[in-house]
Motif scaffolding. Sequence first.
Motif, PDB file in Angstrom:
ATOM      1  N   CYS A  78     -49.268  -0.635  44.871  1.00  0.00           N
ATOM      2  CA  CYS A  78     -48.783  -1.984  45.189  1.00  0.00           C
ATOM      3  C   CYS A  78     -47.587  -2.376  44.311  1.00  0.00           C
ATOM      4  O   CYS A  78     -46.700  -3.088  44.750  1.00  0.00           O
ATOM      5  CB  CYS A  78     -49.905  -3.014  45.038  1.00  0.00           C
ATOM      6  N   ARG A  79     -47.592  -1.876  43.065  1.00  0.00           N
ATOM      7  CA  ARG A  79     -46.441  -2.170  42.199  1.00  0.00           C
ATOM      8  C   ARG A  79     -45.179  -1.526  42.779  1.00  0.00           C
ATOM      9  O   ARG A  79     -44.113  -2.127  42.813  1.00  0.00           O
ATOM     10  CB  ARG A  79     -46.706  -1.646  40.778  1.00  0.00           C
ATOM     11  N   THR A  80     -45.326  -0.304  43.259  1.00  0.00           N
ATOM     12  CA  THR A  80     -44.189   0.396  43.882  1.00  0.00           C
ATOM     13  C   THR A  80     -43.736  -0.356  45.140  1.00  0.00           C
ATOM     14  O   THR A  80     -42.545  -0.539  45.379  1.00  0.00           O
ATOM     15  CB  THR A  80     -44.604   1.839  44.274  1.00  0.00           C
ATOM     16  N   GLU A  81     -44.737  -0.767  45.888  1.00  0.00           N
ATOM     17  CA  GLU A  81     -44.463  -1.533  47.124  1.00  0.00           C
ATOM     18  C   GLU A  81     -43.685  -2.814  46.810  1.00  0.00           C
ATOM     19  O   GLU A  81     -42.721  -3.160  47.487  1.00  0.00           O
ATOM     20  CB  GLU A  81     -45.807  -1.869  47.790  1.00  0.00           C
ATOM     21  N   LEU A  82     -44.130  -3.483  45.768  1.00  0.00           N
ATOM     22  CA  LEU A  82     -43.468  -4.736  45.377  1.00  0.00           C
ATOM     23  C   LEU A  82     -42.010  -4.488  44.997  1.00  0.00           C
ATOM     24  O   LEU A  82     -41.107  -5.204  45.434  1.00  0.00           O
ATOM     25  CB  LEU A  82     -44.224  -5.378  44.197  1.00  0.00           C
ATOM     26  N   GLU A  83     -41.781  -3.467  44.220  1.00  0.00           N
ATOM     27  CA  GLU A  83     -40.421  -3.128  43.802  1.00  0.00           C
ATOM     28  C   GLU A  83     -39.548  -2.813  45.016  1.00  0.00           C
ATOM     29  O   GLU A  83     -38.416  -3.264  45.139  1.00  0.00           O
ATOM     30  CB  GLU A  83     -40.438  -1.899  42.865  1.00  0.00           C
ATOM     31  N   ASP A  84     -40.147  -2.030  45.923  1.00  0.00           N
ATOM     32  CA  ASP A  84     -39.423  -1.615  47.124  1.00  0.00           C
ATOM     33  C   ASP A  84     -38.987  -2.830  47.950  1.00  0.00           C
ATOM     34  O   ASP A  84     -37.849  -2.934  48.389  1.00  0.00           O
ATOM     35  CB  ASP A  84     -40.351  -0.715  47.959  1.00  0.00           C
ATOM     36  N   GLN A  85     -39.910  -3.739  48.127  1.00  0.00           N
ATOM     37  CA  GLN A  85     -39.588  -4.927  48.938  1.00  0.00           C
ATOM     38  C   GLN A  85     -38.592  -5.846  48.240  1.00  0.00           C
ATOM     39  O   GLN A  85     -37.759  -6.454  48.875  1.00  0.00           O
ATOM     40  CB  GLN A  85     -40.874  -5.685  49.275  1.00  0.00           C
ATOM     41  N   LYS A  86     -38.725  -5.934  46.921  1.00  0.00           N
ATOM     42  CA  LYS A  86     -37.757  -6.734  46.168  1.00  0.00           C
ATOM     43  C   LYS A  86     -36.349  -6.169  46.373  1.00  0.00           C
ATOM     44  O   LYS A  86     -35.393  -6.902  46.597  1.00  0.00           O
ATOM     45  CB  LYS A  86     -38.096  -6.693  44.672  1.00  0.00           C
ATOM     46  N   ASN A  87     -36.261  -4.843  46.269  1.00  0.00           N
ATOM     47  CA  ASN A  87     -34.956  -4.193  46.461  1.00  0.00           C
ATOM     48  C   ASN A  87     -34.397  -4.454  47.855  1.00  0.00           C
ATOM     49  O   ASN A  87     -33.210  -4.710  48.023  1.00  0.00           O
ATOM     50  CB  ASN A  87     -35.083  -2.676  46.250  1.00  0.00           C
TER      51      ASN A  87
END
Lengths: 318, 191
Positions: free
Chosen positions: A36-45
């Motif tokens: 989920c942390r990776t997912e969050l970063e991805d969506q932020k980007n």
Amino acid sequence: MKHNEYKQLLQLSLFGELKSEEQLKLKEHLLTCEECRTELEDQKNLLELISGKKKAEVDEKVLTAARYQLRGALRSEIANKNIFGSTIDSIAQFFITPLKFAVVSATMLLFGILVGSLLFSKSSGEELATQNENENRFASLSEEISISNLRFIDSDASDGEVEFTFQASRPVRLRGKVNDPQIQSVLTYAMLNEQNPGSRLNSINAMDTEFPTQYDQDVKEALVTVVMSDKNPGVRREALKLMSKFPYDESIKQALLYVITNDTVSGLRIEALNSIIAAGSRGYKLNNEELNLFRQQMQDDENPYIKLRSKSILQEYN
Amino acid sequence: MQLTDTDLIIQAQKGDQSAFEELVYRYDRNVLSITMRYAFNEDDAKDLYQEVFIRVYRGLKNFRFQSEFSTWLFRITTNVCLTYKSSSKEHLRVSINNYGDDENEFATQEELTYKGSSPEEISSGSDLGEIVNAAVESLSPKQRMTFVLKHYEGYKIREIAEMLNCKEGTVKKYLFDAIRNLRKKLSPVYA
């Protein structure tokens, strides 16, 4: 809460749509979930990338142009509404037998006989002719009547009766002076509503006479509408020409400005520009908003003459 | 003292053109902003803007104050955008009629086709702005509208649901689908 539900919370969190308790739950989950942390970063980007492409404010020039076009469209809307209403009334008064007949007749078999004898019989024709002769204006060309849009209200003939509505029209010939309000009314209606551009053009030309003519206000409003909205450049040109015979006023000025800023035909833009310049020399001045349009035209118009003339107009006002 | 929307509407309903104009000026910046971001094309955006206010003008006489004027106006705005077909030939589009009301709607492959957006060109980073615009444009109309209203215009999901006349859950669904599709399309650029 399931893992996928947290993923949805992630998205809502980025859009600022989470309640504080949901936000807290998500925060706790993120501490333990790498995915989920990776997912969050991805969506932020992703959102940062897209946000980088959004404009901060609406461009004032675009807004001014949009408002100006809207004003023209509203003017057409109002003119069309007024002219359509009054012309229909006028035409109906003089030419058309009621469009909608509710006929109660004996049977379907009698349809032709009834139409012939009750509605389009010699007597009704004569009645029309008498009125026409008295006014010495027009005469019916023929008894050819076309019937359309027949709709049954009651098609069950078991009780010996049927009921229906239909539209009836017949060719009419009209002769009169251009000064005649009825002539103007019909031609005005035609210039706005005829499907065939040749008929619209002829309607305008028919009113363009060298004889001293008193035009109805509706004619001017219709010309303003045609100048701004007719799809055919030839029709717009003739309307522009006839409009120049009317005393210059605010609605004509607005129509001319509309043509200058919106018409795709440079010849028409030049003609409108020349009319504005001529009016200016007679003391009709432009306000700041209108001058802004010329500023824009000076920059954007593809035609060098229009650019040059716009520039000279602005210089005159400075 | 500034007149309220209600005062202006009542005056406009009586035929006062300047009241109508004042009403337009209160909201037209927001309307144009939405249409600009939805259409990606200045001419189309102006056409949409005009269509919105012409419909408002025609419908105002029947406005019965059962909702806020702004809600009604933005509902018209979203309707006009959703049923709009661009005059621009640069991008291929399919009419809204081809979508129906399926919440899982996606743009067709034809719509997704955009000049110069091959994976190779995307990874080379050429014309990033156009690539982002093309990706947003490739969303289905409802996904795009929802995304524009949420991301660019900052409306709440509750407000978007009112504008689109649907449930908040449906708006969330459009939004999630929009993000998923944008990620697919743009991952070579930002990942």
